[in-house]
Design a protein around this motif. Sequence first.
Motif, PDB file in Angstrom:
ATOM      1  N   THR A 241       0.823  -1.207   0.000  1.00 24.64           N
ATOM      2  CA  THR A 241       0.000   0.000   0.000  1.00 24.64           C
ATOM      3  C   THR A 241       0.859   1.261   0.000  1.00 24.64           C
ATOM      4  O   THR A 241       0.633   2.185  -0.781  1.00 24.64           O
ATOM      5  N   THR A 242       1.855   1.316   0.875  1.00 26.05           N
ATOM      6  CA  THR A 242       2.684   2.516   0.974  1.00 26.05           C
ATOM      7  C   THR A 242       3.521   2.718  -0.278  1.00 26.05           C
ATOM      8  O   THR A 242       3.648   3.844  -0.781  1.00 26.05           O
ATOM      9  N   LEU A 243       4.089   1.649  -0.809  1.00 22.57           N
ATOM     10  CA  LEU A 243       4.855   1.771  -2.043  1.00 22.57           C
ATOM     11  C   LEU A 243       3.967   2.218  -3.196  1.00 22.57           C
ATOM     12  O   LEU A 243       4.385   3.020  -4.039  1.00 22.57           O
ATOM     13  N   ARG A 244       2.737   1.714  -3.241  1.00 19.97           N
ATOM     14  CA  ARG A 244       1.814   2.105  -4.304  1.00 19.97           C
ATOM     15  C   ARG A 244       1.494   3.597  -4.255  1.00 19.97           C
ATOM     16  O   ARG A 244       1.150   4.191  -5.271  1.00 19.97           O
ATOM     17  N   GLU A 245       1.577   4.173  -3.065  1.00 18.30           N
ATOM     18  CA  GLU A 245       1.314   5.602  -2.930  1.00 18.30           C
ATOM     19  C   GLU A 245       2.535   6.446  -3.263  1.00 18.30           C
ATOM     20  O   GLU A 245       2.492   7.673  -3.158  1.00 18.30           O
ATOM     21  N   GLY A 246       3.627   5.789  -3.671  1.00 16.39           N
ATOM     22  CA  GLY A 246       4.789   6.525  -4.146  1.00 16.39           C
ATOM     23  C   GLY A 246       5.864   6.789  -3.116  1.00 16.39           C
ATOM     24  O   GLY A 246       6.784   7.575  -3.375  1.00 16.39           O
ATOM     25  N   PHE A 247       5.788   6.143  -1.945  1.00 15.15           N
ATOM     26  CA  PHE A 247       6.773   6.380  -0.890  1.00 15.15           C
ATOM     27  C   PHE A 247       7.878   5.324  -0.957  1.00 15.15           C
ATOM     28  O   PHE A 247       7.598   4.132  -1.052  1.00 15.15           O
ATOM     29  N   GLU A 266      19.088  -7.416 -12.579  1.00 16.54           N
ATOM     30  CA  GLU A 266      17.823  -7.889 -12.022  1.00 16.54           C
ATOM     31  C   GLU A 266      17.320  -6.940 -10.936  1.00 16.54           C
ATOM     32  O   GLU A 266      16.137  -6.608 -10.885  1.00 16.54           O
ATOM     33  N   ASP A 267      18.236  -6.492 -10.075  1.00 19.43           N
ATOM     34  CA  ASP A 267      17.842  -5.559  -9.014  1.00 19.43           C
ATOM     35  C   ASP A 267      17.448  -4.204  -9.589  1.00 19.43           C
ATOM     36  O   ASP A 267      16.499  -3.564  -9.121  1.00 19.43           O
ATOM     37  N   ARG A 268      18.165  -3.758 -10.604  1.00 19.63           N
ATOM     38  CA  ARG A 268      17.807  -2.475 -11.235  1.00 19.63           C
ATOM     39  C   ARG A 268      16.421  -2.546 -11.865  1.00 19.63           C
ATOM     40  O   ARG A 268      15.627  -1.606 -11.769  1.00 19.63           O
ATOM     41  N   GLU A 269      16.138  -3.665 -12.528  1.00 19.23           N
ATOM     42  CA  GLU A 269      14.821  -3.831 -13.133  1.00 19.23           C
ATOM     43  C   GLU A 269      13.730  -3.822 -12.059  1.00 19.23           C
ATOM     44  O   GLU A 269      12.673  -3.200 -12.228  1.00 19.23           O
ATOM     45  N   LEU A 270      13.997  -4.505 -10.940  1.00 18.18           N
ATOM     46  CA  LEU A 270      13.016  -4.546  -9.861  1.00 18.18           C
ATOM     47  C   LEU A 270      12.800  -3.152  -9.273  1.00 18.18           C
ATOM     48  O   LEU A 270      11.669  -2.763  -8.972  1.00 18.18           O
ATOM     49  N   CYS A 271      13.864  -2.385  -9.120  1.00 19.82           N
ATOM     50  CA  CYS A 271      13.737  -1.005  -8.647  1.00 19.82           C
ATOM     51  C   CYS A 271      12.837  -0.195  -9.573  1.00 19.82           C
ATOM     52  O   CYS A 271      11.950   0.550  -9.120  1.00 19.82           O
ATOM     53  N   THR A 276       8.150   2.903 -10.905  1.00 17.20           N
ATOM     54  CA  THR A 276       7.378   3.494 -12.005  1.00 17.20           C
ATOM     55  C   THR A 276       6.300   2.577 -12.570  1.00 17.20           C
ATOM     56  O   THR A 276       5.545   3.003 -13.437  1.00 17.20           O
ATOM     57  N   GLY A 277       6.233   1.329 -12.088  1.00 12.74           N
ATOM     58  CA  GLY A 277       5.329   0.367 -12.718  1.00 12.74           C
ATOM     59  C   GLY A 277       4.000   0.172 -12.030  1.00 12.74           C
ATOM     60  O   GLY A 277       3.338  -0.844 -12.231  1.00 12.74           O
ATOM     61  N   ARG A 278       3.568   1.162 -11.220  1.00  8.67           N
ATOM     62  CA  ARG A 278       2.349   0.954 -10.427  1.00  8.67           C
ATOM     63  C   ARG A 278       1.089   0.845 -11.280  1.00  8.67           C
ATOM     64  O   ARG A 278       0.084   0.285 -10.832  1.00  8.67           O
ATOM     65  N   ALA A 279       1.118   1.391 -12.501  1.00 10.98           N
ATOM     66  CA  ALA A 279      -0.086   1.361 -13.342  1.00 10.98           C
ATOM     67  C   ALA A 279      -0.346  -0.031 -13.912  1.00 10.98           C
ATOM     68  O   ALA A 279      -1.488  -0.351 -14.267  1.00 10.98           O
ATOM     69  N   GLU A 281      -0.852  -3.406 -12.930  1.00 11.72           N
ATOM     70  CA  GLU A 281      -1.108  -4.142 -11.696  1.00 11.72           C
ATOM     71  C   GLU A 281      -0.512  -5.548 -11.694  1.00 11.72           C
ATOM     72  O   GLU A 281       0.120  -5.938 -10.713  1.00 11.72           O
ATOM     73  N   PRO A 282      -0.687  -6.351 -12.749  1.00 19.40           N
ATOM     74  CA  PRO A 282      -0.093  -7.701 -12.705  1.00 19.40           C
ATOM     75  C   PRO A 282       1.425  -7.671 -12.550  1.00 19.40           C
ATOM     76  O   PRO A 282       1.989  -8.441 -11.756  1.00 19.40           O
ATOM     77  N   ARG A 283       2.121  -6.790 -13.273  1.00 16.20           N
ATOM     78  CA  ARG A 283       3.573  -6.714 -13.162  1.00 16.20           C
ATOM     79  C   ARG A 283       3.979  -6.168 -11.788  1.00 16.20           C
ATOM     80  O   ARG A 283       4.986  -6.596 -11.218  1.00 16.20           O
ATOM     81  N   TYR A 284       3.184  -5.230 -11.269  1.00 14.38           N
ATOM     82  CA  TYR A 284       3.520  -4.665  -9.972  1.00 14.38           C
ATOM     83  C   TYR A 284       3.350  -5.708  -8.870  1.00 14.38           C
ATOM     84  O   TYR A 284       4.170  -5.803  -7.950  1.00 14.38           O
ATOM     85  N   ALA A 285       2.278  -6.491  -8.963  1.00 16.03           N
ATOM     86  CA  ALA A 285       2.072  -7.562  -7.988  1.00 16.03           C
ATOM     87  C   ALA A 285       3.223  -8.563  -8.036  1.00 16.03           C
ATOM     88  O   ALA A 285       3.680  -9.058  -7.003  1.00 16.03           O
TER      89      ALA A 285
END
Length: 377
Positions: A241-247, A266-271, A276-279, A281-285
């Motif tokens: 929830t907090t990460l989704r809000e941009g924190f 791999e870590d850079r991609e995850l970062c 930036t990938g919150r829009a 949803e499947p990839r963000y999950a």
Amino acid sequence: MTLPGPMGLSMRDRAAEAEVRAGLAEVEAGLLAATKSDVPFITEAAQRLVRAGGKRLRPLLVLLAARFGDPEAPGVVPSAVVVELTHLATLHHDDVLDDAEARRRTPRTDAHWDNSVAVLTGDFLFARASHLLADLGPEAVRIQADAFRQLVTGQILETAGPSGDRDPVEHYLEVLAGRTGSLIAVSGRLGALASGAGPEVAGALARYGELLGVACRLAEDVLDIAGAGGAGGVPRGCPGTTLREGFATLPLLYLRARAEATGSDEDRELCDLLTTGRADEPRYADALRRLRAHPALDLARVAAARYADQARTALAPLPAGAARGALEDLCDLVTRGRPASLPASLPASLPASPPASSPASPPLVAAEQRLPEPAQP
């Protein structure tokens, strides 16, 4: 028998626990009385978060701190009401600053009224807290004012972000010490002052409160990713929830530091996905799932546990008894089920215990080497 509220704390002395329970009931009545207005709309707005409940951690700490002096002193319960009113006022303001969708299991305040009303309701609560504080004497006013200065400083630092070459993890911990630790620290200090417990007790409790406050926030950072509920059992909603809000919370900061230190694609991609990938949803999950299994989350658990351990150590000057035992148990509740040492799965490129003065130490290590000193009273 446990104290009311989701902190789930049980004292070892039943008579002391009954007295603390009675004190918390008086605090609840005091909160309702302090948030009443001749204008019904103001009462409705001011009491919304009061009636929503919460951990009441700050009033609990005031009452426990008072047990090192005279817990029946007339200023103890008003001090507890003051710190909780101040906390609730900051939640109203935070809803606007953070643009949060929910707060304390209720819709955010400005979902029912606009931002102006949310801010003004927070101002009303600050005014009511100041009114009660004036009756506690100039020393209490000074203590509260200094804590509020630290709280606002933490908020400004968070808004501004780390400057220059400042380590983002160190910056984040300084923000938490101000935004959260300062008001929990003042709970112990005011409880000691109101009960006549003395400056040494007040200082130890203030140090304890600041460290416990940071530990609470770091534990919530972990649980925001793990999806197991908030510190003390308070639900946090859906994972991330907090990460989704941009924190950028501690696990993400550790992940970024690891990516920088190792150069891992791999870590850079995850970062990038988490930032930036919150829009999508499947990839963000999926990114959250990967973060749950990442060493960065274990490092954040360790940081929370270490702050809790430092908080427990800060209690050493205090006499043994039911109150100190309850304060020690709070440290365990905050970090229950979290490792107190670095996980064995950490890669060799991120050593667990490099020399604190080593210029080659990656920024990831900063939180594991130093704890911020509390502001002087």
